[in-house]
Write a protein that holds these residues in place. Sequence first.
Motif, PDB file in Angstrom:
ATOM      1  N   GLN A  91       0.824  -1.208   0.000  1.00 47.74           N
ATOM      2  CA  GLN A  91       0.000   0.000   0.000  1.00 47.74           C
ATOM      3  C   GLN A  91       0.860   1.261   0.000  1.00 47.74           C
ATOM      4  N   LYS A  92       1.887   1.219   0.868  1.00 43.57           N
ATOM      5  CA  LYS A  92       2.790   2.366   0.957  1.00 43.57           C
ATOM      6  C   LYS A  92       3.520   2.588  -0.358  1.00 43.57           C
ATOM      7  N   GLY A  93       3.961   1.464  -0.963  1.00 45.97           N
ATOM      8  CA  GLY A  93       4.673   1.545  -2.234  1.00 45.97           C
ATOM      9  C   GLY A  93       3.791   2.136  -3.313  1.00 45.97           C
ATOM     10  N   LEU A  94       2.507   1.732  -3.313  1.00 45.30           N
ATOM     11  CA  LEU A  94       1.584   2.212  -4.342  1.00 45.30           C
ATOM     12  C   LEU A  94       1.368   3.715  -4.235  1.00 45.30           C
ATOM     13  N   GLU A  95       1.385   4.192  -2.999  1.00 46.62           N
ATOM     14  CA  GLU A  95       1.150   5.627  -2.798  1.00 46.62           C
ATOM     15  C   GLU A  95       2.236   6.490  -3.432  1.00 46.62           C
ATOM     16  N   LYS A  96       3.418   5.887  -3.561  1.00 41.09           N
ATOM     17  CA  LYS A  96       4.523   6.645  -4.144  1.00 41.09           C
ATOM     18  C   LYS A  96       4.485   6.647  -5.665  1.00 41.09           C
ATOM     19  N   LEU A  97       3.606   5.815  -6.242  1.00 36.60           N
ATOM     20  CA  LEU A  97       3.583   5.683  -7.701  1.00 36.60           C
ATOM     21  C   LEU A  97       2.291   6.229  -8.273  1.00 36.60           C
ATOM     22  N   SER A  98       2.378   6.760  -9.489  1.00 36.89           N
ATOM     23  CA  SER A  98       1.150   7.210 -10.136  1.00 36.89           C
ATOM     24  C   SER A  98       0.438   5.992 -10.726  1.00 36.89           C
ATOM     25  N   PRO A  99      -0.903   6.072 -10.852  1.00 31.94           N
ATOM     26  CA  PRO A  99      -1.639   4.953 -11.440  1.00 31.94           C
ATOM     27  C   PRO A  99      -1.097   4.586 -12.825  1.00 31.94           C
ATOM     28  N   ALA A 100      -0.682   5.595 -13.587  1.00 30.31           N
ATOM     29  CA  ALA A 100      -0.162   5.333 -14.929  1.00 30.31           C
ATOM     30  C   ALA A 100       1.117   4.498 -14.876  1.00 30.31           C
ATOM     31  N   GLN A 101       1.955   4.795 -13.871  1.00 26.70           N
ATOM     32  CA  GLN A 101       3.194   4.026 -13.727  1.00 26.70           C
ATOM     33  C   GLN A 101       2.903   2.559 -13.433  1.00 26.70           C
ATOM     34  N   VAL A 102       1.944   2.342 -12.533  1.00 21.56           N
ATOM     35  CA  VAL A 102       1.596   0.965 -12.173  1.00 21.56           C
ATOM     36  C   VAL A 102       0.983   0.246 -13.371  1.00 21.56           C
ATOM     37  N   ASP A 103       0.109   0.955 -14.099  1.00 23.09           N
ATOM     38  CA  ASP A 103      -0.494   0.356 -15.296  1.00 23.09           C
ATOM     39  C   ASP A 103       0.565  -0.038 -16.317  1.00 23.09           C
ATOM     40  N   GLN A 104       1.530   0.846 -16.503  1.00 25.32           N
ATOM     41  CA  GLN A 104       2.551   0.560 -17.504  1.00 25.32           C
ATOM     42  C   GLN A 104       3.392  -0.644 -17.101  1.00 25.32           C
ATOM     43  N   LYS A 105       3.743  -0.691 -15.833  1.00 21.17           N
ATOM     44  CA  LYS A 105       4.531  -1.827 -15.357  1.00 21.17           C
ATOM     45  C   LYS A 105       3.736  -3.118 -15.518  1.00 21.17           C
ATOM     46  N   THR A 106       2.435  -3.044 -15.231  1.00 15.92           N
ATOM     47  CA  THR A 106       1.592  -4.225 -15.392  1.00 15.92           C
ATOM     48  C   THR A 106       1.577  -4.688 -16.856  1.00 15.92           C
ATOM     49  N   ALA A 107       1.443  -3.718 -17.767  1.00 16.12           N
ATOM     50  CA  ALA A 107       1.435  -4.065 -19.194  1.00 16.12           C
ATOM     51  C   ALA A 107       2.749  -4.714 -19.606  1.00 16.12           C
ATOM     52  N   GLU A 108       3.854  -4.218 -19.055  1.00 17.23           N
ATOM     53  CA  GLU A 108       5.158  -4.808 -19.372  1.00 17.23           C
ATOM     54  C   GLU A 108       5.245  -6.247 -18.884  1.00 17.23           C
ATOM     55  N   VAL A 109       4.697  -6.475 -17.694  1.00 17.77           N
ATOM     56  CA  VAL A 109       4.701  -7.839 -17.153  1.00 17.77           C
ATOM     57  C   VAL A 109       3.873  -8.764 -18.044  1.00 17.77           C
ATOM     58  N   VAL A 110       2.719  -8.278 -18.497  1.00 19.78           N
ATOM     59  CA  VAL A 110       1.882  -9.084 -19.386  1.00 19.78           C
ATOM     60  C   VAL A 110       2.634  -9.406 -20.679  1.00 19.78           C
ATOM     61  N   GLN A 111       3.258  -8.372 -21.265  1.00 17.94           N
ATOM     62  CA  GLN A 111       4.031  -8.572 -22.497  1.00 17.94           C
ATOM     63  C   GLN A 111       5.127  -9.606 -22.297  1.00 17.94           C
ATOM     64  N   TYR A 112       5.860  -9.452 -21.194  1.00 22.83           N
ATOM     65  CA  TYR A 112       6.974 -10.359 -20.909  1.00 22.83           C
ATOM     66  C   TYR A 112       6.488 -11.802 -20.803  1.00 22.83           C
ATOM     67  N   ILE A 113       5.395 -11.987 -20.082  1.00 23.17           N
ATOM     68  CA  ILE A 113       4.884 -13.352 -19.903  1.00 23.17           C
ATOM     69  C   ILE A 113       4.418 -13.921 -21.241  1.00 23.17           C
ATOM     70  N   LEU A 114       3.769 -13.094 -22.060  1.00 21.96           N
ATOM     71  CA  LEU A 114       3.330 -13.566 -23.382  1.00 21.96           C
ATOM     72  C   LEU A 114       4.526 -13.988 -24.233  1.00 21.96           C
ATOM     73  N   VAL A 115       5.578 -13.169 -24.225  1.00 16.59           N
ATOM     74  CA  VAL A 115       6.754 -13.481 -25.029  1.00 16.59           C
ATOM     75  C   VAL A 115       7.419 -14.760 -24.537  1.00 16.59           C
ATOM     76  N   LYS A 116       7.559 -14.876 -23.221  1.00 22.96           N
ATOM     77  CA  LYS A 116       8.213 -16.054 -22.656  1.00 22.96           C
ATOM     78  C   LYS A 116       7.382 -17.315 -22.880  1.00 22.96           C
ATOM     79  N   ASP A 117       6.068 -17.157 -22.980  1.00 22.42           N
ATOM     80  CA  ASP A 117       5.198 -18.317 -23.146  1.00 22.42           C
ATOM     81  C   ASP A 117       5.307 -18.934 -24.543  1.00 22.42           C
ATOM     82  N   GLN A 118       5.965 -18.232 -25.472  1.00 24.68           N
ATOM     83  CA  GLN A 118       6.143 -18.789 -26.815  1.00 24.68           C
ATOM     84  C   GLN A 118       6.797 -20.161 -26.755  1.00 24.68           C
ATOM     85  N   LYS A 119       7.704 -20.333 -25.801  1.00 27.62           N
ATOM     86  CA  LYS A 119       8.421 -21.605 -25.687  1.00 27.62           C
ATOM     87  C   LYS A 119       7.769 -22.568 -24.699  1.00 27.62           C
TER      88      LYS A 119
END
Lengths: 247, 91, 231
Positions: free
Chosen positions: C5-33
Motif C-alpha cells: 500500500q505504501k509503495g503504491l502511494e509513491k507511484l502514479s496509477p499510470a506508472q503501475v499500469d505501464q509496469k503491469t502491461a510490461e509484465v503481461v508482455q513479458y509473460i506472453l513473449v516467454k510463453d512462446q516456448k
Amino acid sequence: MSRQLGDSHRRFLQNMMTLGITNEQEAKALYQNCCETHKTQCAPDKLDEFIDAINSRLQPMFMQIRKGMSEENGHQYYALVNMAETDITRMTSDYADNELELFRKAMDLIVSSENGKVSSTDILNCTDTMTSKSLKKSETQHLLTRLVQEKWLCERRGEYTLSTRCIIEMEPYIRAMYQDQVKVCHICHNIAFQCQICENPLCGIKIHNPCVARYFKGRTDPHCPACDDFWPHEIPEVRGLRSQSKR
Amino acid sequence: GKEKASQLISEGSAFDSTVFAEHLLSFMGLNRLEDEDDEPPNGGAGDGYLPKDAWHRLARRAECCFRTAPSFHYMMGSFYAEPPPPKQRLE
Amino acid sequence: TSQVQKGLEKLSPAQVDQKTAEVVQYILVKDQKKVPIRRADLVKNIVKDYRTVYPEIIKRASRIFEQVFGLKLVEIDPKNHLYILVNNLDTPPSNPSPVEHPSNPKTGLLFVILGVIFMKGGVVRDKLVWNILKKLRVDSGLKHDEFGDVRKLVTDEFVRQRYLEYNRVAHTEPVEYEFRWGQRADMEVSKAKILEFMAELHDQDPRSWTQQYKEANPTHTSSQASSSSHR
Ligand SMILES: [Zn+2]
Ligand SMILES: [Zn+2]
C-alpha cells in the motif's frame, strides 16, 4: 475508451493468436462462431466494432488486430500485430539473431526491387555479408521454409515476396526505415510491392494490382488517374469472392 | 496368482500398452503392407508404414484433452530497427 | 500488504499500469516456448524498482490475462515460484472453430506419453515409453522427420516445459529412469478427456478402467477440486 469484454471476444482473440492472420470471410465466420459458443448476440455487420472492443483492451500491451489488403487477391485480412519495439519484444524466441538478420536482408532486397520480389539465390548470397553467425545453405533453405510456413514470406517458383501478414504488421516499420525506397499506392495509399507503375516519367504513380483491377474495371480505354496518360499495362481481372463477401 | 487375479478385477481392466500402440497405429492410418499376406506378423506392429500426416491426425483429436494457452507471435519488434545500408545505384 | 500500500502511494496509477502491461508482455513473449517463467527472472528483468508493489502488479497482470485473453496465470511451483499460462475457456466440442488452424504434432506425442503414464497408475519406466514410441515408428535413437531428436524432445524439452517429470529410479543397477506427469500437465491436461479418447481407441467403456475412471472423475464430495472434472 476500454470496454468490457465477454468470452466471445476472448475466444476470438485466442483464435487470432493461433492463426496470426485470417481473411474477412473467415473472420466473420469466427465472429459468429464465438458468439454462438458463448450465447451472445452477433450482428453480422458489426465485426469491426467487435474487434475495436478487443483492441481497446490490447492497446496498453501495444497489440492490435489490424485490417489490411492482400496484394495478391485484393481481399481484406485481419492480423494480430505487435506495435512496440522494446527490450521485452526483442526477447522473442521464434527466430535466432542470425535468422532475423537474414530476414531483414531479404526484406531490404524486396523493398529495393522493382517488382517486390527476390530470388532464393539472391537471399542465399546474402549470407556472405552477415555480421552475426553466418547460415549454411541448408540452414538458409530451412529458414525460408519456416518463414513461409509461419506466414512471414510467400514463395512462388523460387521467388519470395512479403506476405500479407508481414506487410500488415510491418507497414509502419517499412515506411520509417525505407522512406526513399518505399512505393505507395495512388488508390488506397498503402505501401505497394506488387504493383503497376505509370510509364509517364514525370508521373510514375504506383497502383496495386488488385487496385488496378478494381479501378479500371469495365473501362475500355484506361488512363492514369494522376496524369491522364494512357495506362499501357494489362488490366487484371477483379478476383471473385469480393462481391460475395460483401453481403 | 489367485490374489493378483482378484486384485485385477477390483481394479477393473488392465491396460496393455501393446494393444494401445496397435489402436494408435490404426487411428493414425497405418498402411499395412498387402503383399506380405503369407508372412506371419512378427509382434504385430512391425509391418506397414504411417502416412505423412499421422501425428497431425493424432494431435488434432488429442487437442481437446489440453487446455493449452495459445501463444502470441510477431515479427515487428523482434529485432533492432535499423535503416538498410545505403545503396549505390548506377543508372 | 501495508508495505505494498505504501509503495503504491509513491507511484502514479499510470506508472503501475505501464509496469503491469510490461509484465503481461513479458509473460506472453516467454510463453512462446512454453517453459515456465521464474518469478526471479520476472523481477530482475521487468519489475525491477517496483518490487515492493510486486504482489499488486502480478494481481493486475492476472486480471488482464483473464479479462482480455481468457487465460489463467498459474503458479505451479510455490517453492521455486514458477508461472505458466493455461487456457481459461472451455473447449466446446459441439462448436469447433470454423477456421482450420495448423495442428502441432507434439500434442500427439504428449498424448501418447501422458496417456500411458496415467493408465499405468501415474508412473512408468522410460523403457516402456521408448518401446511404445518405437512401435509408432518413432525410434528414440534416430532423427525423426517430425520430432527431430526424440530423446531430447521428451527428456529435455517436455521436462523443461513441465509436461513430464523424468527421474532416476533409486537403487537400480544398471541405472533406470521413470516418467511421471509434470506440473504443467496437472494444470493443463484433462484426465477425463484422456480417458474418453482411450476408451474410444479401445472401443471400450471408460468405466471399465475403474481406478483411472475414479481418478479422472472425482466425486463432488472430494475436497480436492480437479481441473479435469469439467465436461
Ligand atoms: Zn492500393
Ligand atoms: Zn501517370
